[in-house]
Design a protein around this motif. Sequence first.
Motif, short mmCIF file in Angstrom:
data_model
loop_
_atom_site.label_atom_id
_atom_site.label_comp_id
_atom_site.label_asym_id
_atom_site.label_seq_id
_atom_site.Cartn_x
_atom_site.Cartn_y
_atom_site.Cartn_z
N GLY A 1 7.68 4.26 11.02
CA GLY A 1 9.30 3.61 11.13
C GLY A 1 9.82 2.86 9.72
O GLY A 1 8.95 2.23 9.21
N CYS A 2 10.88 3.49 9.41
CA CYS A 2 11.45 2.50 8.36
C CYS A 2 12.97 2.94 8.20
O CYS A 2 13.32 3.72 9.06
CB CYS A 2 10.66 2.95 7.07
SG CYS A 2 10.84 4.82 6.36
N GLN B 1 0.44 14.17 4.77
CA GLN B 1 0.52 13.76 3.62
C GLN B 1 -1.11 13.32 2.97
O GLN B 1 -1.74 12.84 3.75
CB GLN B 1 1.15 12.28 3.48
CG GLN B 1 1.39 11.71 2.20
CD GLN B 1 2.12 10.33 2.39
OE1 GLN B 1 2.08 9.71 3.31
NE2 GLN B 1 2.84 9.97 1.27
P1 ATP Z 1 3.61 10.87 -1.86
O1 ATP Z 1 2.65 10.48 -3.03
O2 ATP Z 1 2.95 11.74 -0.82
O3 ATP Z 1 4.83 11.47 -2.67
P2 ATP Z 1 5.25 8.56 -1.49
O4 ATP Z 1 4.83 7.54 -2.53
O5 ATP Z 1 6.52 9.46 -1.53
O6 ATP Z 1 4.04 9.63 -1.16
P3 ATP Z 1 5.00 6.82 0.91
O7 ATP Z 1 5.06 5.31 0.24
O8 ATP Z 1 3.71 6.99 1.16
O9 ATP Z 1 5.49 8.20 0.02
O10 ATP Z 1 5.61 7.03 2.06
C1 ATP Z 1 5.68 8.19 3.02
C2 ATP Z 1 6.86 8.07 3.95
O11 ATP Z 1 6.47 6.83 4.93
C3 ATP Z 1 8.30 7.63 3.75
O12 ATP Z 1 8.88 8.81 3.19
C4 ATP Z 1 8.71 6.99 5.10
O13 ATP Z 1 9.22 8.30 6.02
C5 ATP Z 1 7.55 6.34 5.59
N1 ATP Z 1 7.44 5.10 5.28
C6 ATP Z 1 7.33 3.89 6.53
N2 ATP Z 1 7.55 2.71 6.04
C7 ATP Z 1 7.91 2.82 4.72
C8 ATP Z 1 8.06 1.58 3.88
N3 ATP Z 1 8.15 0.43 4.28
N4 ATP Z 1 8.45 2.25 2.71
C9 ATP Z 1 8.50 3.42 2.27
N5 ATP Z 1 8.13 4.45 3.02
C10 ATP Z 1 7.88 4.09 4.54
#
Ligand code: ATP
Length: 226
Positions: free
Chosen positions: A104-105, A13
């Motif tokens: 983890g989530c 990522q």
């Molecule tokens: P991108 O811009 O790469 O699409 P995004 O906004 O979709 O990013 P993030 O919020 O960075 O994604 O989260 C990436 C991953 O981190 C989630 O899909 C999940 O597996 C993990 N994660 C861990 N804790 C959390 C949380 N509290 N909330 C959301 N995702 C979490």
Amino acid sequence: MTIDSSRLRIAIQKGGRLSDESKKLLKAIGIKFSTRDRKLIAHSTNEAVDLLLVRDDDIPGLVMDGVCDLGIIGQNVLEEESLEREAKGNAFDYKELKVLDFGGCRLSIAVAEEMDYNGPQDLQNARIATTYPRLTEKYMAEKGVNLSFCLLKGSVEVATRAGLADGICDLVSTGATLEANGLKEAEVIYRSKAVLIQTASELSAEKQALIDTFMTRIEGALQAKE
Ligand code: ATP
Ligand code: ZN
């Protein structure tokens, strides 16, 4: 720009919750690289490895399509993409190499705080706002509950108050965001961690040997943390 396909390609990522830990892991197993300039590709300076820095949503597809050899991704996104591809009759093969100790989530259904919620049946025929319709549908179908969906990639937590849906299904870690939006957690439908995956496509002996070396080092790095 050309990509040298003899080099191992690892998708991580670019910027988000998995980025720092993904980079830390790769550095811990001895891969040197710099991601300072905002490029899509970072070439390792000491190993035959290129890093692809992308949106997390793109990682499962890049690995399943064999564009990247390895990827680090949340199981939630990986499983949603697998279910989506399966439903469409597309290939969704990959090898899971290691469940990691970060990211983890849980993916949970949440409903308005004032709703009298007694179980999945209370959501029969409800409309749920989510980025994860396949995972949500699968879990609720097993409970005998039929849903419709409002697909949102962001701002899912406001969908109920905005009158777009009866409830939401979104990632939760502490529950503070739910509370701030007048929601309460109703059902945990999926628990997720980050995983390291490999393409199911056959790799050259050199690439496979490099992956095997990295796996030995990962085991060492994870044990050292315990
Ligand atoms: P991108 O811009 O790469 O699409 P995004 O906004 O979709 O990013 P993030 O919020 O960075 O994604 O989260 C990436 C991953 O981190 C989630 O899909 C999940 O597996 C993990 N994660 C861990 N804790 C959390 C949380 N509290 N909330 C959301 N995702 C979490
Ligand atoms: Zn994303």
